[in-house]
Scaffold this motif. Sequence first.
Motif, mmCIF file in Angstrom:
data_model
loop_
_atom_site.group_PDB
_atom_site.id
_atom_site.type_symbol
_atom_site.label_atom_id
_atom_site.label_comp_id
_atom_site.label_asym_id
_atom_site.label_seq_id
_atom_site.Cartn_x
_atom_site.Cartn_y
_atom_site.Cartn_z
ATOM 1 N N GLU A 109 21.436 -6.956 38.290
ATOM 2 C CA GLU A 109 21.784 -7.733 39.327
ATOM 3 C C GLU A 109 20.948 -7.583 40.588
ATOM 4 O OE1 GLU A 109 23.383 -10.586 40.849
ATOM 5 O OE2 GLU A 109 24.627 -9.918 39.178
ATOM 6 N N GLN A 110 20.906 -8.411 41.641
ATOM 7 C CA GLN A 110 20.145 -8.260 42.741
ATOM 8 C C GLN A 110 20.797 -7.309 43.404
ATOM 9 O OE1 GLN A 110 17.511 -9.818 44.400
ATOM 10 N NE2 GLN A 110 17.122 -10.817 42.600
ATOM 11 N N VAL A 111 19.976 -6.210 44.273
ATOM 12 C CA VAL A 111 20.852 -5.197 44.914
ATOM 13 C C VAL A 111 21.745 -5.612 46.003
ATOM 14 C CG1 VAL A 111 18.901 -4.979 46.639
ATOM 15 C CG2 VAL A 111 20.125 -2.982 46.096
ATOM 16 N N SER A 112 21.424 -6.702 46.792
ATOM 17 C CA SER A 112 22.484 -7.297 47.726
ATOM 18 C C SER A 112 23.857 -7.628 47.192
ATOM 19 C CB SER A 112 21.801 -8.526 48.300
ATOM 20 O OG SER A 112 21.460 -9.534 47.686
ATOM 21 N N VAL A 113 23.808 -8.187 45.971
ATOM 22 C CA VAL A 113 25.138 -8.574 45.044
ATOM 23 C C VAL A 113 25.872 -7.156 44.861
ATOM 24 C CG1 VAL A 113 25.706 -9.621 43.049
ATOM 25 C CG2 VAL A 113 24.222 -10.738 44.357
ATOM 26 N N ALA A 114 24.958 -6.125 44.072
ATOM 27 C CA ALA A 114 25.452 -4.870 43.654
ATOM 28 C C ALA A 114 26.232 -4.113 44.987
ATOM 29 C CB ALA A 114 24.631 -4.024 43.042
ATOM 30 N N VAL A 115 25.698 -4.154 46.077
ATOM 31 C CA VAL A 115 26.140 -3.394 47.295
ATOM 32 C C VAL A 115 27.397 -4.128 47.856
ATOM 33 C CG1 VAL A 115 25.739 -2.842 49.572
ATOM 34 C CG2 VAL A 115 23.925 -2.303 47.775
ATOM 35 N N ALA A 116 27.493 -5.330 47.714
ATOM 36 C CA ALA A 116 28.722 -6.118 48.064
ATOM 37 C C ALA A 116 29.750 -5.998 47.169
ATOM 38 C CB ALA A 116 28.272 -7.859 48.357
ATOM 39 N N THR A 117 29.535 -5.991 45.900
ATOM 40 C CA THR A 117 30.370 -5.889 44.879
ATOM 41 C C THR A 117 31.111 -4.268 44.993
ATOM 42 O OG1 THR A 117 29.382 -7.176 43.553
ATOM 43 C CG2 THR A 117 30.959 -5.934 42.515
ATOM 44 N N ILE A 118 30.177 -3.294 45.258
ATOM 45 C CA ILE A 118 30.894 -2.109 45.194
ATOM 46 C C ILE A 118 31.706 -1.967 46.340
ATOM 47 C CG2 ILE A 118 30.123 0.391 45.674
ATOM 48 C CD1 ILE A 118 27.526 -0.259 43.901
ATOM 49 N N HIS A 119 31.271 -2.613 47.512
ATOM 50 C CA HIS A 119 32.065 -2.333 48.744
ATOM 51 C C HIS A 119 33.480 -3.136 48.373
ATOM 52 C CE1 HIS A 119 29.983 -0.465 52.285
ATOM 53 N NE2 HIS A 119 28.602 -1.184 51.851
ATOM 54 N N ARG A 120 33.356 -4.350 47.816
ATOM 55 C CA ARG A 120 34.553 -5.092 47.677
ATOM 56 C C ARG A 120 35.476 -4.275 46.640
ATOM 57 N NH1 ARG A 120 32.125 -9.074 45.908
ATOM 58 N NH2 ARG A 120 32.763 -8.919 43.711
ATOM 59 N N GLU A 121 34.998 -3.600 45.610
ATOM 60 C CA GLU A 121 35.731 -3.035 44.670
ATOM 61 C C GLU A 121 36.167 -1.706 44.959
ATOM 62 O OE1 GLU A 121 33.974 -3.888 40.924
ATOM 63 O OE2 GLU A 121 34.177 -5.945 40.970
ATOM 64 N N ASN A 122 35.574 -1.028 45.842
ATOM 65 C CA ASN A 122 36.033 0.386 46.159
ATOM 66 C C ASN A 122 35.611 0.568 47.368
ATOM 67 O OD1 ASN A 122 36.576 3.105 46.384
ATOM 68 N ND2 ASN A 122 35.858 3.640 44.529
ATOM 69 N N SER A 123 36.557 0.454 48.207
ATOM 70 C CA SER A 123 36.118 0.766 49.693
ATOM 71 C C SER A 123 36.029 2.201 50.496
ATOM 72 C CB SER A 123 37.146 0.045 50.882
ATOM 73 O OG SER A 123 38.368 0.734 50.438
ATOM 74 N N TYR A 124 36.298 2.982 49.126
ATOM 75 C CA TYR A 124 36.231 4.320 49.604
ATOM 76 C C TYR A 124 34.805 5.203 49.418
ATOM 77 C CZ TYR A 124 41.345 4.369 49.392
ATOM 78 O OH TYR A 124 42.605 4.318 49.439
ATOM 79 N N VAL A 125 33.928 4.054 49.147
ATOM 80 C CA VAL A 125 32.716 4.913 48.545
ATOM 81 C C VAL A 125 31.598 4.080 49.258
ATOM 82 C CG1 VAL A 125 33.185 5.809 46.310
ATOM 83 C CG2 VAL A 125 32.213 3.454 46.555
ATOM 84 N N GLN A 126 30.310 4.699 49.499
ATOM 85 C CA GLN A 126 29.205 4.137 50.295
ATOM 86 C C GLN A 126 28.164 4.088 49.377
ATOM 87 O OE1 GLN A 126 29.121 2.666 53.398
ATOM 88 N NE2 GLN A 126 27.018 2.170 52.811
#
Length: 74
Positions: free
Chosen positions: A21-38
Motif C-alpha cells: 500500500e501507499q505509505v500515506s494510506v498506511a499511516v492514515a489507516t494505522i492512526h484510524r485503527e489504533n490511536s494509541y500508537v504512532q
Amino acid sequence: MSSNLCSGVGNKLAWPELVGEQVSVAVATIHRENSYVQPVVIPEGIPLISLEYRCDRVRVWVEGSIVSRVPYVG
C-alpha cells in the motif's frame, strides 16, 4: 511480537494488509485503527535503528512510497 507485552494499547497490533500500500494510506489507516500508537516511516536499507521495543510505536518500512513489510507494534 506479544499481545500480552503491549496490553492496553488498542485491539490492533499488526497490519499485514498494508504491505504493498501507499505509505500515506498506511499511516492514515494505522492512526484510524489504533490511536494509541504512532507510525514511524523507515526507508528500507537504513542500517541503524533502535532495537528497543515500544508499545506506542509502529514501524512502517517502505521502498519508495510503498509499504514493504508488515507494520506492527514494537
